[in-house]
Scaffold this active site. Structure first.
Site, PDB file in Angstrom:
ATOM      1  N   GLY A   9      81.371  59.694  28.132  1.00 62.08           N
ATOM      2  CA  GLY A   9      80.312  58.747  27.777  1.00 62.08           C
ATOM      3  C   GLY A   9      80.934  57.362  27.735  1.00 62.08           C
ATOM      4  O   GLY A   9      81.867  57.127  26.962  1.00 62.08           O
ATOM      5  N   ASN A  12      77.812  52.618  24.537  1.00 63.05           N
ATOM      6  CA  ASN A  12      78.287  51.739  23.460  1.00 63.05           C
ATOM      7  C   ASN A  12      79.434  52.357  22.656  1.00 63.05           C
ATOM      8  O   ASN A  12      80.468  51.720  22.459  1.00 63.05           O
ATOM      9  CB  ASN A  12      77.127  51.405  22.523  1.00 63.05           C
ATOM     10  CG  ASN A  12      76.197  50.372  23.142  1.00 63.05           C
ATOM     11  OD1 ASN A  12      76.592  49.587  24.002  1.00 63.05           O
ATOM     12  ND2 ASN A  12      74.944  50.383  22.713  1.00 63.05           N
ATOM     13  N   ASN A  96      70.515  66.330  24.064  1.00 64.06           N
ATOM     14  CA  ASN A  96      71.960  66.184  23.904  1.00 64.06           C
ATOM     15  C   ASN A  96      72.693  67.519  23.945  1.00 64.06           C
ATOM     16  O   ASN A  96      73.839  67.582  24.405  1.00 64.06           O
ATOM     17  CB  ASN A  96      72.275  65.401  22.631  1.00 64.06           C
ATOM     18  CG  ASN A  96      72.016  63.911  22.814  1.00 64.06           C
ATOM     19  OD1 ASN A  96      71.677  63.471  23.912  1.00 64.06           O
ATOM     20  ND2 ASN A  96      72.170  63.134  21.758  1.00 64.06           N
ATOM     21  N   VAL A 119      81.128  63.342  18.874  1.00 62.48           N
ATOM     22  CA  VAL A 119      80.445  62.201  18.253  1.00 62.48           C
ATOM     23  C   VAL A 119      78.933  62.296  18.501  1.00 62.48           C
ATOM     24  O   VAL A 119      78.126  61.838  17.698  1.00 62.48           O
ATOM     25  CB  VAL A 119      80.990  60.860  18.810  1.00 62.48           C
ATOM     26  CG1 VAL A 119      80.261  59.667  18.212  1.00 62.48           C
ATOM     27  CG2 VAL A 119      82.494  60.734  18.538  1.00 62.48           C
ATOM     28  N   SER A 120      78.537  62.911  19.607  1.00 60.93           N
ATOM     29  CA  SER A 120      77.117  62.967  19.989  1.00 60.93           C
ATOM     30  C   SER A 120      76.285  63.604  18.885  1.00 60.93           C
ATOM     31  O   SER A 120      76.710  64.556  18.234  1.00 60.93           O
ATOM     32  CB  SER A 120      76.952  63.791  21.275  1.00 60.93           C
ATOM     33  OG  SER A 120      77.862  63.357  22.261  1.00 60.93           O
ATOM     34  N   ASN A 121      75.087  63.095  18.718  1.00 65.06           N
ATOM     35  CA  ASN A 121      74.164  63.588  17.691  1.00 65.06           C
ATOM     36  C   ASN A 121      73.126  64.566  18.228  1.00 65.06           C
ATOM     37  O   ASN A 121      72.825  64.511  19.413  1.00 65.06           O
ATOM     38  CB  ASN A 121      73.410  62.393  17.074  1.00 65.06           C
ATOM     39  CG  ASN A 121      74.165  61.792  15.909  1.00 65.06           C
ATOM     40  OD1 ASN A 121      74.783  62.490  15.131  1.00 65.06           O
ATOM     41  ND2 ASN A 121      74.107  60.465  15.794  1.00 65.06           N
ATOM     42  N   HIS A 176      75.667  65.315   8.811  1.00 67.04           N
ATOM     43  CA  HIS A 176      75.497  63.907   9.171  1.00 67.04           C
ATOM     44  C   HIS A 176      74.005  63.617   9.273  1.00 67.04           C
ATOM     45  O   HIS A 176      73.418  63.653  10.331  1.00 67.04           O
ATOM     46  CB  HIS A 176      76.189  63.646  10.505  1.00 67.04           C
ATOM     47  CG  HIS A 176      76.194  62.200  10.893  1.00 67.04           C
ATOM     48  ND1 HIS A 176      76.571  61.207  10.035  1.00 67.04           N
ATOM     49  CD2 HIS A 176      75.889  61.586  12.058  1.00 67.04           C
ATOM     50  CE1 HIS A 176      76.480  60.037  10.668  1.00 67.04           C
ATOM     51  NE2 HIS A 176      76.073  60.249  11.885  1.00 67.04           N
TER      52      HIS A 176
END
Ligand SMILES: NC(=O)c1ccc[n+]([C@@H]2O[C@H](COP(=O)([O-])OP(=O)(O)OC[C@H]3O[C@@H](n4cnc5c(N)ncnc54)[C@H](O)[C@@H]3O)[C@@H](O)[C@H]2O)c1
Length: 309
Positions: A9, A12, A96, A119-121, A176
């Protein structure tokens, strides 16, 4: 430094992570992979061209394929779509999950010994997808959330108390999401229990702001979600691993009975070193914190049941 860290990825979070990894010289080569044609190549080249000015010797390489990633020591997975205003992290679930599944299949083939940092949600569920698809042991699959949530909590507390952010020791556990659990009983200012320095109403407001810290940024940005603090958090985890620091950081880890729970990823205090997850620390919680952690676990299990692998 290690030989290679891959960031999947080049959006950002991914691009900022790659830049920070290179500036800290944590790997000889930082590889950035993305499906978007030209984006990882362009950003990677631009970042590498800052090396003579910033003074780092890490090489940054951007690519659309996985050949260049082969043999990575660490892989940070940030691929996916980010939250838009009004969207919950769980809205991102199946899109995702498909992306993280496809990425994990590639990494399993090309970097079978890598340590994964997801890190992906939605974070805890995506960590589960990566672990299931790669079959990697729990020592090598960690989710990044607690370091970020704790950084937000520490920032807000430092501002309220007018003290250095460095002097706030704290830990935010759990999933999270809105059910995360800031541990007030373990929050100190250079060892002084925070409850001696701030009244309950103010502390409650800070806990609430921490729980909604991601949404606060999304509301400002409108077209994306946070990435400066998230990338710092992912890089701190990489640093602890690369430098074998044995740091105790709150990370999403696969529980096998700790805190009375098993078969899910949840934010708990973890020791990170060269082998990845080296230990989960079980600390005594208050009854209220135990109940909140159980509630948070349930909020993770629900989308876990719904996700299609
Ligand atoms: N865990 C946390 O605390 C935390 C914090 C911030 C963001 N996030 C999550 O991180 C993810 C990335 O956020 P962002 O702001 O960088 O988003 P972004 O949209 O800027 O970047 C995502 C990138 O992923 C790429 N991508 C999509 N499918 C891919 C695939 N199959 N292979 C490789 N790359 C692919 C896209 O092309 C895009 O460049 C989101 O899911 C977001 O919710 C998590």
């Amino acid at each position: 430094m290690v030989n290679k860290i891959t960031v999947v990825g080049a959006g950002n979070v991914g691009a900022t992570t790659a830049q920070r990894l290179a500036e800290k010289e944590l790997a000889r080569t930082v590889v950035m992979v993305d499906v978007a044609d030209g984006i990882p190549q362009g950003k990677g080249l631009d970042q590498w061209e800052s090396a003579p000015i910033e003074g780092f010797d890490s090489r940054i390489v951007g690519t659309n394929g996985y050949e260049e990633t082969a043999g990575s020591d660490i892989v940070v997975i940030t691929a996916g779509i980010a939250r838009k205003p009004g969207m919950s992290r769980d809205d991102l679930l199946n899109t995702n999950a498909g992306i993280v599944k496809q990425v994990s299949e590639q990494i399993k083939k090309t970097s079978p010994n890598a340590i994964l940092i997801i890190v992906s949600n939605p974070l805890d569920v995506m960590s589960y997808v990566a672990k299931e698809v790669t079959g990697f042991p729990r020592e090598r699959v960690l989710g990044m959330a607690g370091v970020l949530d704790t950084a937000r909590y520490r920032s807000f507390l430092a501002e309220a108390l007018d003290v250095s952010v460095r002097d706030i020791q704290a830990m935010v556990l759990g999933g999270h999401g809105d059910t995360m659990v800031p541990l007030i009983s373990y929050t100190t200012v250079s060892g002084i229990p925070v409850t001696q320095l701030i009244d309950k109403a103010k502390l409650d407001a800070i806990v609430d702001r921490t729980r909604n810290g991601g949404a606060e940024i999304v509301k400002f940005l409108k077209t994306g979600s946070a990435y400066y603090a998230p990338s710092s958090a992912a890089v701190q985890m990489c640093e602890a691993i690369v430098l074998d620091q044995k740091r105790i950081l709150p990370c999403a880890a696969w529980l096998e009975g700790e805190y009375g729970m098993k078969d899910l990823f949840l934010g708990v205090p973890c020791k990170l070193g060269r082998n990845g997850l080296e230990q989960i620390l079980e600390v005594t919680l208050t009854d209220a914190e135990t109940a909140e952690l159980a509630k948070s676990a349930e909020a993770v299990r629900e989308p876990m049941r719904a996700v299609k692998l």
